[in-house]
Every structure is written in structure tokens, then in C-alpha cells.
Design an enzyme around this catalytic site. Structure first.
Site, short mmCIF file in Angstrom:
data_model
loop_
_atom_site.label_atom_id
_atom_site.label_comp_id
_atom_site.label_asym_id
_atom_site.label_seq_id
_atom_site.Cartn_x
_atom_site.Cartn_y
_atom_site.Cartn_z
N HIS A 121 -5.45 51.83 -14.52
CA HIS A 121 -4.92 53.14 -14.88
C HIS A 121 -4.58 53.98 -13.64
CE1 HIS A 121 -8.78 55.09 -13.82
NE2 HIS A 121 -9.33 54.01 -14.35
N ASP A 122 -3.47 54.68 -13.74
CA ASP A 122 -3.04 55.66 -12.73
C ASP A 122 -2.63 55.04 -11.40
OD1 ASP A 122 -3.70 58.15 -14.33
OD2 ASP A 122 -5.68 57.23 -14.23
N GLY A 139 -8.50 51.68 -10.48
CA GLY A 139 -7.81 52.91 -10.86
C GLY A 139 -7.35 53.73 -9.68
#
Length: 262
Positions: A121-122, A139
Site C-alpha cells: 500500500h501507498d 508500505g
């Protein structure tokens, strides 16, 4: 005409360009947008919200756009964005973003992503990168343009890998890797700069010699970091086209929050 295998399942709320191909047993969920010329391999799972650009090749069993593997995630509407002309091989997993960042995981253009790569994520993956088999980005990792991450390497959350950097096989990356540098090992160490990569990308001999100076000032002359940065800044104007390389390195160093490999 869109070519969808009869065993594939495409949600009516997905948006596929007219010539997208979807192979057997693939699942394309609601909120997925796929650009022209993209192919989706057998047994792939694509979940939205997600936007995929044009002319991507997504091989069998990739799982893209799944919820972030973050215990703080509570179902907020976040997204994954993938650019154009990427090759994404078998069993890759790319997750959507979180509201703790700006909510979007981004992958640029012309990337070569080998089997079993995880993009958490991200993350921000630039363009023309190579992520070798089983490379794992935690992340909020940022990977610059033209960077290479070797197979079986793990990259710690919030770490950045600069443009044109090269991470060797089975490395443990827990600090930022400045642009142009080659690193490997556990603990991670700098072993030089990516001269061959720069040659392949059309850097002049003078610019490559300048990058060699940047590497020496940062890693070989025994200078404290601030002194090394001042010496690097002093090289501005000495090589045609080199000021962009100096700015790339200095901007990266100024933004470092986890410290650099040194």
C-alpha cells in the site's frame, strides 16, 4: 472488439477499452478501469477502485488492487493506479493505498516486474524500473525511475530507492539508497555506482565521470554528510547536463527521513 474468455467474470461496473483481452477464469471487479491494448492473464484477480493504462501485459495469477495489508485499514475508498506498457508477471500482488498516506498506490510506465513481486500500500514506483523475482516493497516505499531491485530483496516501509540505483540480489534495504548507487547485502552496503546502467541510458562519458565524483565525495573521501553535500553542490556548472544529476542527488539527500545507506 474486447476479447473476454467465456469463463472469465467481468463485473458490469468495470470499464474495459474495446480491445482489452481477458483470459480464462480471470476476475475483474467493479471500479476497475483498463486501457486499450492491455491483456489480462488467466486466473488474474483485479479489484477496484483501480485504473490500468494502455498496452500493459498482466500474466497469469496476478492479484492487483486488493485491500492494503494494514491493520489500520477500515475499508476506506482507496485506489491503485498503473500506467502504460508495464509487464507484470505471474503471481504479483499490488495493493491499494491507505488514508494514512494520500490513498493511492502508484506504478508508472514501462516497468518490468517479474514473478511474485509484492508492491504494498501507498508505494510509488516510477518508470522503467526492474523489480526482479520475489522483490518485496513494504508500505510507503518509493522507487525512482530506472532503479533496479534484485530478486528476493526486501525493502522496509517508508524507505526510498533513488533513480538509477541498483539493489543487488537478496538485499535487506532499511535505509534510503541514493540515486546512481549500487548496493547489496545484509547489512546493506554501497559498492559503487551504476556506471553500466548509465552508459546504457545514453549518459555521456563526462556525466558518468561526474557521477563517479559524486559517489567518491559521498562515500570514499571520509567527509561528513553535510560537507559531502557542500562539495557536491560545488560541482555545479562543471559538466554539460550534469547539474540535473547533482540536483537529483541533493534533492534526494535533503528529503531523507530514514537516513541513507552509508
Amino acid at each position: 472488439m474486447t476479447r473476454i474468455h467465456p469463463t472469465a467474470i467481468v463485473d458490469p461496473a468495470a470499464e474495459l477499452a474495446g480491445d482489452v483481452a481477458v483470459a480464462a477464469y480471470a476476475l475483474v471487479g467493479a471500479g476497475v478501469q483498463v486501457g486499450p491494448g492491455t491483456t489480462i492473464g488467466a486466473h488474474c484477480v483485479l479489484e477496484g477502485p483501480m485504473r490500468i493504462g494502455r498496452d500493459n501485459r498482466i500474466f497469469a495469477h496476478a492479484a492487483l488492487g486488493g485491500a492494503p495489508q494494514d491493520m489500520k485499514y477500515r475499508g476506506e475508498p482507496t485506489a491503485l493506479e498503473i500506467g502504460d506498457r508495464n509487464t507484470i508477471r505471474e503471481f504479483c500482488t499490488f495493493n491499494r493505498g491507505t488514508v494514512q498516506d494520500d490513498g493511492v498506490t502508484r506504478v508508472g510506465d514501462d516497468n518490468w516486474v517479474m514473478a511474485y513481486v509484492h508492491v504494498a500500500h501507498d508505494c510509488r514506483v516510477g518508470s522503467r524500473t526492474i523489480l526482479a523475482n520475489n522483490a518485496t516493497l513494504a508500505g510507503h516505499v518509493h522507487v525512482g525511475d530506472w532503479a533496479i531491485v534484485g530478486g528476493l530483496s526486501g525493502v522496509h516501509q517508508f524507505t526510498r530507492i533513488g533513480a538509477h540505483a541498483m539493489v543487488g540480489f537478496q538485499s535487506h534495504v532499511s535505509q534510503d539508497v541514493p540515486p546512481f548507487m549500487t548496493v547489496s547485502g545484509h547489512p546493506l552496503a554501497v559498492h559503487g555506482f551504476n556506471a553500466e546502467g548509465l552508459r546504457r541510458r545514453g549518459f555521456s562519458r563526462e556525466r558518468i565521470a561526474l557521477v563517479k565524483q559524486l559517489h567518491r565525495l559521498l562515500y570514499r573521501d571520509g567527509l561528513a554528510l553535510e560537507a559531502a553535500k557542500a562539495a557536491i553542490a560545488g560541482l555545479r556548472g562543471t559538466v554539460d547536463g550534469g547539474d540535473a544529476d547533482i540536483a537529483l542527488l541533493l534533492d534526494f539527500l535533503a528529503a531523507a527521513t530514514r537516513g541513507i545507506v552509508r
